[in-house]
Write a protein that holds these residues in place. Sequence first.
Motif: not given
Length: 337
Positions: A3-10, A131-145, A204-208
């Motif tokens: 959910s956090l990633t979807q909020v940041l991406l949207g 990609v795993f359902i939670i991937d911090p490296l995908y989410t981090l740039p969106l969080l900074v933006a 499929v990648p393993m978690p995270f």
Amino acid sequence: MDSLTQVLLGGAVAAAVVPGNQRRRALLAGAVLGTVPDLDVVPLALLGLDPVAHMTWHRGPSHSLFVLAVFGLLAAWLLRRAWPGVREAPLRWLVAIELALLTHPVIDAFTVYGTQLFWPLPVAPVMISSVFIIDPLYTLPLLVAFIGVLVAGARASARTLLVAGIALSSAYLGWTLVAKQLVERAATPVLAQMGLADAPRFSVPMPFNTLLWRVVVMTPEGHLEGVRSLVADHGPMRFSAFASDAQALATVRALSPAVRRLDWFAHGFLKGDVQDGRLIISDLRMVSEPDYTFRFAVADNTGGSWVAIRPEQLEWPWQARERLAGMWQRIWQSPDP
């Protein structure tokens, strides 16, 4: 995705296309719209569906590109009536709203769960599984933006952060596709030597992370599972075999609409085990042997023949901390030959 990633991406994609003086407002509107598709869990819970139906209808109509495109038009019309700023740039706001909505199912489709992008067309859910359902490296740039826009607002630096954040997260997504191909390239010659070149399989990648991958291959007796580290493994890929009660699974599939729907949803990647007179079906796509996220009791055989029952979801039997620690070690160390 989570959910956090979807909020940041949207929020990020919406804020990137509106005029600068409306950027913060678009960020918040996009964050809300980015969560809308996952609100399908509310009516699904209220309907009292069995767990298989609940699982297979999630990421269904609410994640359809067709449904969301129409919903976006309605949302744009409503916002245009409610916010004067939307009337100043209606086309850019329409694009922002549609992007916030449509990027949600698109990024979901990169996971292995299965997203029904083309509902109501009778096609199987899309599962790119890179990609795993939670991937911090995908989410981090969106969080900074996202934080950058909250702080900088209409300033040019906010747009720079948005463009950089979206570009970096998209580049990372591209890397996941490259990594997937590297794993497939390692698996293909080994499976060809085993006579399984055309056998159904997925990776499929393993978690995270995207450095450690699973490859699952279906066989008449069950399935094979191989693990590949893109850092530590260099020789031929190795697979372990696991049995499935194919006969019981086939019998119950003919009896149970729920099993047939799960089979469709999982692209056939199912395992059947008979335990205490019950058939337990596992979705092979989630986690790994023997600890699968989705396991269902679907039939009883107490009287000598199988009888379909209302599916019952079973609890996870594993300790997450132990598995994650071993996974992290496996990224950097290849097992002994």
